[in-house]
Design a protein around this motif. Structure first.
Motif, short mmCIF file in Angstrom:
data_model
loop_
_atom_site.label_atom_id
_atom_site.label_comp_id
_atom_site.label_asym_id
_atom_site.label_seq_id
_atom_site.Cartn_x
_atom_site.Cartn_y
_atom_site.Cartn_z
N PRO A 133 67.11 -45.13 12.49
CA PRO A 133 66.76 -46.52 12.10
C PRO A 133 65.89 -47.16 13.18
N ARG A 134 65.23 -48.25 12.81
CA ARG A 134 64.25 -48.86 13.72
C ARG A 134 64.84 -49.20 15.09
N GLU A 135 66.11 -49.67 15.12
CA GLU A 135 66.69 -50.09 16.39
C GLU A 135 66.97 -48.92 17.32
N GLN A 136 66.94 -47.68 16.79
CA GLN A 136 67.18 -46.51 17.62
C GLN A 136 65.93 -45.64 17.80
N GLN A 137 64.80 -46.11 17.32
CA GLN A 137 63.60 -45.30 17.40
C GLN A 137 63.09 -45.15 18.83
N GLY A 138 63.40 -46.12 19.70
CA GLY A 138 63.03 -45.98 21.10
C GLY A 138 63.71 -44.79 21.74
N GLN A 139 65.00 -44.60 21.45
CA GLN A 139 65.72 -43.44 21.97
C GLN A 139 65.16 -42.15 21.39
N PRO A 381 57.85 -46.47 24.82
CA PRO A 381 57.57 -47.72 24.09
C PRO A 381 56.22 -47.72 23.39
N LEU A 382 55.25 -46.94 23.89
CA LEU A 382 53.95 -46.87 23.23
C LEU A 382 54.10 -46.22 21.86
N SER A 383 54.88 -45.16 21.76
CA SER A 383 55.12 -44.54 20.45
C SER A 383 55.82 -45.50 19.52
N THR A 384 56.76 -46.29 20.06
CA THR A 384 57.52 -47.22 19.24
C THR A 384 56.63 -48.31 18.66
N VAL A 385 55.78 -48.93 19.50
CA VAL A 385 54.94 -50.03 18.99
C VAL A 385 53.80 -49.49 18.12
N THR A 386 53.33 -48.27 18.39
CA THR A 386 52.23 -47.72 17.60
C THR A 386 52.65 -47.50 16.15
N PHE A 387 53.87 -47.00 15.95
CA PHE A 387 54.32 -46.68 14.60
C PHE A 387 55.30 -47.69 14.03
N GLY A 388 55.67 -48.70 14.83
CA GLY A 388 56.67 -49.66 14.38
C GLY A 388 56.21 -50.50 13.20
N THR A 389 54.91 -50.77 13.07
CA THR A 389 54.40 -51.60 11.97
C THR A 389 53.62 -50.78 10.95
N LEU A 390 53.70 -49.44 11.06
CA LEU A 390 52.95 -48.57 10.16
C LEU A 390 53.78 -48.22 8.94
N ASP A 391 53.13 -48.20 7.79
CA ASP A 391 53.79 -47.82 6.55
C ASP A 391 54.38 -46.41 6.70
N PRO A 392 55.68 -46.21 6.40
CA PRO A 392 56.29 -44.89 6.54
C PRO A 392 55.53 -43.79 5.80
N ALA A 393 54.87 -44.13 4.69
CA ALA A 393 54.13 -43.12 3.94
C ALA A 393 52.94 -42.57 4.74
N LEU A 394 52.49 -43.32 5.75
CA LEU A 394 51.34 -42.89 6.56
C LEU A 394 51.75 -42.27 7.88
N ARG A 395 53.06 -42.09 8.10
CA ARG A 395 53.52 -41.67 9.42
C ARG A 395 53.03 -40.28 9.82
N THR A 396 53.15 -39.31 8.92
CA THR A 396 52.74 -37.96 9.30
C THR A 396 51.25 -37.90 9.57
N GLU A 397 50.46 -38.56 8.74
CA GLU A 397 49.01 -38.63 8.98
C GLU A 397 48.72 -39.35 10.28
N GLY A 398 49.49 -40.42 10.55
CA GLY A 398 49.31 -41.18 11.77
C GLY A 398 49.68 -40.38 13.01
N THR A 399 50.80 -39.65 12.95
CA THR A 399 51.21 -38.86 14.11
C THR A 399 50.20 -37.74 14.40
N GLY A 400 49.57 -37.21 13.34
CA GLY A 400 48.54 -36.20 13.55
C GLY A 400 47.35 -36.76 14.31
#
Length: 510
Positions: A133-139, A381-400
């Motif tokens: 969940p979002r509150e644990q994504q930093g870990q 924290p950079l990974s957290t803020v970069t993907f924190g506001t990104l649509d989950p459907a775009l996550r894999t494309e975004g991480t690439g």
């Protein structure tokens, strides 16, 4: 029943975390683990210095080209099947690399290893972001960052030990046990993605233009110093292909109905700023490592394994910082943590500008710990803020795309630092030689101690001047990296504060 189900879910999440951590570490290790084995490979395969560098270039270029395609490949084949194919392919090609008996074979197998390894890091990051969940994504990003950051740092140490103790072939065979454990974990614990997006038609033109741009850029950076950069016709052609490829890709992306990389990614402000900052992280981290290894071995005469051990505390600092910052992201503004990380990285580089060939191991270790701590504070924290506001459907494309920018930053940083090192050493040597003259009083006072009448004495003096010029060139490079780290801090202030997840808000009030 609910408690048992929750407990089972926690255990499954932990096993998924361990599994993708293995995949990330395995892929990240291979970016640097083969570096120290290159002289042994060169002798074993009867290759020249230029030829043996293709062992590194083929892997990096293949991985860079295929990484952005991870999003489409996942949509087409599914996350679990793609993950399994990538890991099994990576293990198989690693074994082929270890068994290679010619330069052509190992370059081909390294190329295939890069293709299969390309999806591992973006898939691992996407799996962790979806599993927590979002509150644990930093870990979660702290755990992910351990593999991404520790792999390149520990690679030279592990590679040096394996090469010295066994042979260069074990640099590749070491992937087999890690990969086998990863396959078992994926089979038993990774489920199928629930919100898997539909796979549209593959944008071959966009992929081809991006591939040409990346491949030409990689070749330009790898061979530029050897060929005297733009004095070479080959470099001119590669630069033209690079510019043309990226230009055509950009125009096509903005005008096509279904481009290879979705324009929606670039409309997200935090994601774009995250790409800029991860580019800086890649450039600073691996450039510093690329500078320190020859500094320790050539100027300080450290054996390969000893140099690796002196660099290892940098990884310890990264590990400690990631464990700490994974908890802090729940209470402290991520932007402050990123700024603090860049500040610590810049401070460590400032201390490195005072290095001399006689610097003590204690200073080297303390500086490495501080820089590792700073990089760890940035990455999570950079990974957290970069993907924190990104649509989950775009996550894999975004991480690439995120992984691609880190790799390009590393390639550009290493090449620029290598060029500046040679250039600044030549300039410094020319300046120092002006002061070495039999007509200068200092030289005349010490002419007996220097034995300048003998050829050996003059040779020793020339070697001393060359060493001092190289030391000055290293200091100049450390200064430039320090400036880049400090100039990254204002970029952090442009990041928007992420929207809080409703589940996090409910958890905070209960």
């Amino acid at each position: 029943m609910a408690a048992a189900s929750a407990g089972s879910g926690v255990i499954n999440r932990q096993m998924i975390t361990a599994t993708v951590m293995l995949a990330t570490l395995m892929q990240a290790l291979d970016t640097t683990i083969a570096n120290v084995a290159l002289p042994y490979l060169q002798g074993s395969l009867s290759a020249t210095t230029d030829q043996i560098n293709w062992v590194l270039t083929s892997y990096i270029a293949a991985a860079a080209i295929v990484t952005p395609a991870t999003g489409w490949l996942e949509a087409r084949f599914g996350r679990k099947p793609l993950f399994l194919i990538a890991v099994i392919g990576f293990i198989t090609t690693s074994m082929f690399c270890g068994a290679a008996v010619s330069l052509g074979q190992i370059v081909l197998f390294r190329l295939l290893q890069g293709i299969f390894g390309a999806p591992l890091v973006p898939l691992s990051q996407a799996v962790l972001l979806d599993a927590y969940p979002r509150e644990q994504q930093g870990q979660a990003m702290a755990v992910f960052g351990l593999g991404v950051m520790l792999g390149p740092i520990l690679g030279p140490t592990l590679g040096g030990w394996l090469t010295d103790s066994y042979s260069w072939r074990w640099v590749f065979y070491v992937n087999v046990p890690f990969g086998a454990l990863c396959v078992v974990g994926l089979l038993f614990f990774l489920g199928r993605r629930a919100n898997r997006p539909p796979a549209g038609a593959f944008d071959w033109f966009g992929f081809g233009m991006l591939g040409i741009g990346i491949a030409a850029l990689q070749l330009l950076l790898d061979r530029g110093e050897q060929l005297d950069w733009f004095a070479s016709r080959e470099i001119q052609i590669e630069a033209a292909l690079c510019a043309l490829g990226f230009y055509m890709f950009t125009v096509h992306m903005l005008s096509a109905r279904h481009p290879f990389i979705s324009v929606a990614l670039l409309r997200n402000r935090n994601f774009v700023l995250g790409l800029i900052m991860i580019f800086v992280v890649g450039a600073v981290l691996l450039s510093t490592l690329a500078l320190l290894t020859p500094y320790l071995e050539n100027l300080m005469n450290y054996p390969v394994f000893t140099a690796g051990l002196v660099l290892a505390p940098r990884g310890i600092g990264t590990m400690a910082a990631m464990v700490l910052v994974g908890q802090l992201t729940r209470f402290v503004d991520a932007r402050l943590l990123i700024a603090a990380g860049f500040a610590m990285t810049g401070l460590s580089l400032y201390r490195m500008t005072g290095f001399t060939p006689d610097v003590s191991q204690g200073v080297l270790i303390r500086t490495g710990l501080l820089q590792g701590f700073g990089i760890g504070f940035v990455f999570v924290p950079l990974s957290t803020v970069t993907f924190g506001t990104l649509d989950p459907a775009l996550r894999t494309e975004g991480t690439g795309l995120y992984s691609l920018m880190r790799n390009i930053g590393s390639s550009i940083g290493i090449s620029v630092m290598g060029y500046l090192l040679v250039r600044n050493a030549a300039i410094s040597q020319a300046g120092l030689v002006e002061h070495v003259s039999p007509y200068r009083q200092f030289v005349r006072d010490h002419i007996q101690q220097l034995h300048l009448a003998a050829r050996s004495g003059r040779g020793a003096l020339a070697q001393l001047v060359t060493g001092q010029a190289e030391a000055i060139a290293y200091i100049d490079n450390f200064k430039l990296l320090m400036i880049v780290a400090f100039l990254s801090i204002p970029i952090v202030m442009l990041v928007q504060r992420g929207r809080q997840d409703p589940r996090a808000a409910n958890a905070a009030t209960h």
